[in-house]
Structure formats: C-alpha cells, structure tokens
Design a protein around this motif. Structure first.
Motif, PDB file in Angstrom:
ATOM      1  N   ILE A  36      94.966  74.003  40.512  1.00 33.53           N
ATOM      2  CA  ILE A  36      95.298  73.087  39.417  1.00 33.53           C
ATOM      3  C   ILE A  36      95.685  71.746  40.007  1.00 33.53           C
ATOM      4  O   ILE A  36      96.518  71.674  40.920  1.00 33.53           O
ATOM      5  N   CYS A  37      95.076  70.673  39.506  1.00 32.84           N
ATOM      6  CA  CYS A  37      95.406  69.313  39.956  1.00 32.84           C
ATOM      7  C   CYS A  37      96.804  68.950  39.453  1.00 32.84           C
ATOM      8  O   CYS A  37      97.112  69.107  38.260  1.00 32.84           O
ATOM      9  N   LEU A  38      97.636  68.453  40.353  1.00 33.09           N
ATOM     10  CA  LEU A  38      99.008  68.102  39.988  1.00 33.09           C
ATOM     11  C   LEU A  38      99.095  66.802  39.194  1.00 33.09           C
ATOM     12  O   LEU A  38     100.147  66.493  38.649  1.00 33.09           O
ATOM     13  N   LYS A  39      97.980  66.038  39.106  1.00 28.14           N
ATOM     14  CA  LYS A  39      98.004  64.767  38.393  1.00 28.14           C
ATOM     15  C   LYS A  39      97.565  64.903  36.939  1.00 28.14           C
ATOM     16  O   LYS A  39      98.074  64.188  36.085  1.00 28.14           O
ATOM     17  N   CYS A  40      96.599  65.788  36.675  1.00 23.79           N
ATOM     18  CA  CYS A  40      96.090  65.921  35.309  1.00 23.79           C
ATOM     19  C   CYS A  40      96.124  67.363  34.800  1.00 23.79           C
ATOM     20  O   CYS A  40      95.694  67.616  33.664  1.00 23.79           O
ATOM     21  N   ASN A  41      96.616  68.304  35.616  1.00 28.02           N
ATOM     22  CA  ASN A  41      96.767  69.715  35.221  1.00 28.02           C
ATOM     23  C   ASN A  41      95.440  70.377  34.861  1.00 28.02           C
ATOM     24  O   ASN A  41      95.417  71.351  34.117  1.00 28.02           O
ATOM     25  N   GLN A  42      94.319  69.851  35.364  1.00 29.83           N
ATOM     26  CA  GLN A  42      93.023  70.493  35.145  1.00 29.83           C
ATOM     27  C   GLN A  42      92.744  71.484  36.269  1.00 29.83           C
ATOM     28  O   GLN A  42      93.218  71.320  37.393  1.00 29.83           O
ATOM     29  N   GLN A  43      91.935  72.485  35.972  1.00 26.55           N
ATOM     30  CA  GLN A  43      91.653  73.557  36.925  1.00 26.55           C
ATOM     31  C   GLN A  43      90.287  73.346  37.562  1.00 26.55           C
ATOM     32  O   GLN A  43      89.302  73.043  36.879  1.00 26.55           O
TER      33      GLN A  43
END
Length: 674
Positions: free
Chosen positions: A640-647
């Motif tokens: 999960i990206c910590l900047k946009c919470n996308q997987q």
C-alpha cells in the motif's frame, strides 16, 4: 499755443530709439507708446524719477527731465509672449494626453486585476472540485475496502461454519513412515494417491493438514531412541527435551507408493521414531491464528538490524501454512541458521493456521544469551583487546556526525613489534578480514586507519573493524583508540582504499632509516647539503655522497624495498607483506583464484557471485546468485502506498511514486510503502 516737446532716448535690450514726446502727456501714455514702439506686451520704464505713491497719470512736465532724457523699456515682447502662450498650450495638451494615457493604464490594470481575480476564483473552484472528487474517490475506496473486508469475513465465517459442519469428516490413515529428499526440501508430507481419494470422498476442506501420531512404544525403547536421536542433533544442550507424541504436517503431493508416506526427517526426529515405523495420520481443520509469540533460541538473532529481522521473519513465514506451539522454525540467513521457537499462540491451540489471516507477531528475549563478538569502540576512549596468532578480534563503532573524520590507532610495543593488521568495512561487508575489506592497515610500524568523507563508504551508521597479529605466541594485548577531528585536519598518510598497499609505508621506512642513520642527518650541515648526492640501492632515497656507504650498511639491515608497490618496509615485515599482498589467494566464498590481495578484495566487492547485496523491495540482504529469484518473489507481493493508500505490487511501486507523486527514482525506497 505750441505744445512743448521732450526728446527721449529709449533702449530695449540691444535696440535704441530716439524720439520726441509731448510733455503734456502722462507717463502711462509714454509706456503705451514705448510698448507700441518696441512691440512689447507690457512695459515698465526705468530712468524716470516718479514721486512716491504715484501712478501712471503723472504728466511729464511735472517731472524733472533732461534735454535728452535716457530711459529703458523693460517688458516681454509680443513674440516671446506668443511663444510662451504656445508653450503653455502645448504643455496643457501634453498633460491632458498623459492624464488620458494614465487613465487608460489604470483601467487596464483594473481589467487585469479583475481577470486575475476571476482566474483565482476559477482555480479555487477547480481545486475544491478536485478535492471533493479525491474525497469521493477515497470514500469510495474505503467503502469498497469495507465491502471487501465484510465479504472476506462472511466467506471466512461460511468456511468456518462449513468446517464445523464437516468436523466429523476426519480421515484416518495408517501408513509406513519413510524419508525422502523431496519431503525434506519442502518440509511437507507426500502421501499415496489412495489418501487423496479418501480426502475427496470425506469432503475434507483445503488446505490439507494432517496430525502425525507416533506409535506407542515401551519406555526403554523410547529412552534408547532419544539417545540415538540426540546424538545426531547438530546443536545439543544439557537439558534435552523429551519426544513429542504428535506433530502436524501439510501435504505437498499424492505421489508416494501405496501404504507409505514420505515424512520429513525433522518430524521423525521430533517424534522419536525411525523410518519404517507405522504412524497414524489424522486430518485436521486448524483455527485461524490472531497472534503468535516467538522466542529465538540464541541472541545472535538480535544482532541483525530490526527492519532486516522483520522482513526476514515475514519472508520465512510465507513458507508455512500453520504453526505448532512448542515447535521451532529454522531460518537460514547469510551462512547462519537461526532457530525461532513458537512460545504462544492465540487462540491457544496445539496448532494454528496462518494462511489468509492478519497475524500479529511478538518476539521476546532469546532463550540463550550469546555475547556480541564485536567489542564497542567509543570516540575518545581506549579499548584493550587480546590477540591470538592468526585470529581476528572484532570491534565496531557508530558514526553519527558526518562532518568529522575518524581515526583508529593501535598501540602496544610487543604487539606492534610482532606485527598488527587492521581491516575496516561498513555494514554491507560485516566481519572484515584480509580477503575482504574497504580500508586496511597492514605491515606497518604504527597501524592506523582514517575514515573521512574522502572514502566512498563514509556515511552515518555502524562500521566494523577486525584486528589480528601474526607470528605471536600466546596472547598479545593491543590498545585501540578512536579519535574524531574536523574534516581535512591532520591524519595525512593513513592507509586508505583497497588499491593502496601502504598508507605510511615509505614514510615510516624513511623515518626508520633516518633514525638508523641519525649520525648522518645530525652531522649534515649547509656545506654537505650542497655536495653531490647519490641514490641508495636499497631504499631508493637520495643520500649525500659522502654518507652513502654508511647509510647503505645500516639501511640493508633494517629496510627492504618492494619493487611491485615501490615502497619501503621494515625487513621483519617484508616477507609477510609479500605473502599477504602479492601472493595468489582464493575467494573464501566462490573459491575463485585471484593473483593478489587487491584484486581479491575488488572481486569480493564487485564481481563475486556470493557477495551480499540489498533487496530492492525489502530490508533483507541476499547473495547475488540468489537475488533475482528473491526479488521476483518479493516483487510480486502486494503493498500500500503511504501517500495515496492505493494498493500495488512492489515491482510497480517505483513507477507509481515517480509518475504520480513526482519522486526522484533514486529517492524511492521500500520504506515508502507497506
């Protein structure tokens, strides 16, 4: 009666006029005449003595005039007045134009300000719309995630209900236990095809886990088996534990011969049975694990960095479908095997499943405390170490302030006389030695190492030092002192880099030569310095000709010249220098032969297939030969990206962070996503 006339001589600027004027006329009329005569707009007369408080109505005969009265007319001419009038008119027209232009500019500024204001309003509206869209998308993702979690919980609940409904569907098998290399490599059971038919007939849900129950044996046979198994154990302790009555194992495949089961040797050893015995296999449905507490058997586990330990444990658990309370996990990492014990599980069951579940792990202190082999070094303090011939004493120190340079010096008369070597490396090459290092000090009278920003490895972190003595009998005491100083100050001539052979070799040899021939240097004067000089055949130094013979006799006894590296060394260290730096050596990892030490060190750092490199997707370090396979497996994991919470999968995260979030490719790290 005749009118009396008065002659005047009038002057205006450079023009002079002479005329007669009636005396019965007034001064005002004279001014008017002069204005017409000289074409003046207005006129003032200078040269007439008028009474005080008089105006232009005074008659000329009332004034005291001479026969030829000289006067001067002063006033602006008609042409000058016309020019001034035209100038004023032009100025007024110019000011009007300027005012009109300024008004137009003001209106233009107001128009531009209005345009900017409208653009700012539109930009704010677009940003608010974009923020609202992002909020809606985030809300939609959250709702989708909640829906997925809800569906997952429902499916998990349905699976548990189905498992409970089929709890009575248990398959019992009695097979002959044998060992197999494939079973040992996968650490799983290999059952016969008939077992698969029984499983399908009983509708046992997957993944399949069987409970392996050891046969009942007599007490004396159990004791005998325990002694035999303990004798084959690699690491033995005084408090040997008893055999387990049962163990669990997952199924790899159904290809074993009829009535037999290939069981890993580890399970047979834990159960205390030998190959060929009849064991009972019972299918089990294990509950999902919520949390597990681990305990390393030895404290060397905690010598690994925290992020590296976490990634290593997570990577190892992916190869297990379940965990048994009281069992152990063997983790092989960079030449060491770490045994991790499973102390507690939640729920408290003999075995729990870790497949498709969120598992919380806790690691408690080790069962056996093993001392750190590296002695800590502190800046400004002296650390004493004991050296044994050919063995390395390991030390480490931490660099926090990169604005300073660090110098490590060794002292001890007996040890330095025998010969002390020091090797330094960073955390990428732990435990340095003569076959692998970044900085070294070898075959020197006063061993020392200097670490500064001139070295490529210089950064904040932990550095490791290995010290050894050669040719000594018994133990030798050496004092190590770590000093720090501002960068660029002092320390010139220290050994730096793997391509250098001596940092102070020639300087120290020259110093010793100078000490040995102190009579030469002390007795030399200005007259001898002017005399002719000759080159010493031993140390290649320029020596005054009158002192050359005495110098060569002393230099040959104390110094030796290395033609390969073109430096001078003490005679007692020269043989070790040649053997250490100019003799063929084999790589201890891949057994590749290198012509000398410098090429061996470069080989281990740059081209060895067994060199250790960091993984691009996690905190683990892997060998170069295994790195591609590890990164293929590690790069397919979701994160999960910590900047946009996308997987995403890990191998796509670098493109996402650089294209969507504007990060530089060299700044992307595995710490930017979870």
């Amino acid at each position: 009666a005749a009118v009396a006339m008065q002659r005047f001589v009038a002057k205006h600027k450079e023009k002079v006029e002479e005329f007669d004027f009636a005396t019965d006329r007034t001064v005002a009329e004279l001014k008017q005449y002069l204005a017409e005569l000289f074409r003046l707009q207005s006129c003032k007369i200078i040269g007439l003595r008028l009474p005080k408080k008089s105006d232009g109505d005074v008659r000329l005969d009332n004034l005291k005039l001479r026969k030829k009265q000289r006067i001067q007319a002063v006033g602006p001419s008609m042409a000058d007045a016309e020019d001034m009038k035209n100038t004023d008119k032009l100025y007024d027209e110019k000011m009007a134009i300027e005012a009109m232009l300024e008004e137009e500019r003001r209106k233009e500024r107001e128009r531009q300000a209005e345009i900017l204001r409208k653009a700012a309003i539109e930009r704010e509206e677009r940003e608010s719309i974009r923020a609202e869209e992002n909020r809606k998308r985030a809300e939609e993702r959250r709702r989708q995630w909640e829906a997925d979690q809800k569906g997952r919980r429902e499916r998990q609940l349905a699976t548990e209900i189905a498992s409970e409904s089929r709890a009575g569907a248990v398959v019992h098998l009695e097979l002959q236990a044998l060992t197999n290399g494939q079973a040992d490599s996968t650490n799983r059971l290999i059952l016969p095809p008939a077992a698969l038919e029984r499983v399908i007939e009983a509708k046992v849900p997957f993944p399949l886990v069987f409970k392996v129950i050891a046969p009942v044996r007599k007490e004396d046979e159990s004791s005998k088996m325990e002694v035999e198994v303990n004798a084959t154990t690699s690491e033995e302790t005084s408090d040997t534990k008893s055999f387990r009555e049962c163990a669990h194992g997952s199924v790899s495949e159904f290809t074993a011969p009829a009535s037999t089961a290939y069981i890993p040797t580890r399970l047979l050893r834990e159960l205390g049975i030998s190959p060929g015995c009849i064991v009972t296999l019972e299918s089990r449905q294990l509950p999902k694990a919520k949390s597990v507490t681990f305990q390393p058997r030895r404290s060397i586990w905690f010598l690994i960095d925290e992020e590296e330990r976490k990634a290593l444990l997570e990577f190892s658990l992916r190869n297990h479908q379940f965990l048994e309370k009281g069992s152990s996990i063997q983790i092989a990492y960079l030449g060491q095997t770490h045994e991790i014990l499973v102390k507690e599980t939640d729920p408290e069951e003999p075995a729990v499943s870790i497949t498709d579940t969120d598992l919380q792990t806790t690691v408690i202190p080790a069962l056996v405390d093993v001392a750190d082999p590296c002695l800590p070094l502190a800046v400004g303090e002296t650390t004493k170490v004991e050296l044994v011939d050919g063995q390395y004493a390991l030390c480490k120190f931490e660099v926090e302030d990169v604005s300073k340079a660090y110098t490590l010096e060794a002292s001890g008369s007996e040890a330095l006389r025998k010969g002390v070597d020091m090797y330094l490396s960073d955390s990428s090459l732990r435990y340095p030695n003569h076959a692998g290092f970044h900085l070294a000090s070898q075959c020197e009278e006063s061993p020392s190492l200097r670490l500064s920003d001139a070295d490529a490895i210089f950064k904040s972190g932990v550095f490791y030092v290995a010290v050894r003595s050669v040719g000594s009998k018994g133990k030798l005491g050496v004092s190590l002192r770590l000093r720090s100083a501002e960068r660029g100050g002092g320390g010139g001539g220290y050994k730096l880099g793997v391509n250098e052979n001596q940092g102070q070799g020639q300087g120290q040899a020259e110093g010793e030569t100078a000490a040995s021939s102190s009579s030469d240097t002390k007795s030399s004067s200005s007259s001898s310095s002017l005399s002719s000089s000759a080159v010493c055949n031993n140390c290649r130094r320029a020596i005054p000709a009158n002192r050359l013979q005495m110098h060569q006799l002393q230099c040959a006894r104390r110094n030796a010249y290395c033609s390969t590296c073109r430096k001078v060394y003490p005679v007692r260290h020269f043989k070790r220098h040649v053997q250490l730096e100019h003799s063929p050596m084999h790589c201890p990892d891949c057994k590749t032969e290198c012509p000398d030490q410098a090429q061996l060190t470069a080989h281990r750092l740059r081209s060895c297939k067994m060199r250790v490199l960091p993984c691009a997707f996690c905190a683990m370090r892997v060998r170069w030969a295994e790195r591609d396979a590890h990164q293929r497996e590690c790069g397919m994991r979701s994160c999960i990206c910590l900047k946009c919470n996308q997987q995403f999968v890990k191998r796509e995260m670098k493109y996402h962070l650089t294209s969507k979030h504007g990060m530089a490719p060299e700044d992307v790290s595995f710490r930017d996503y979870i």
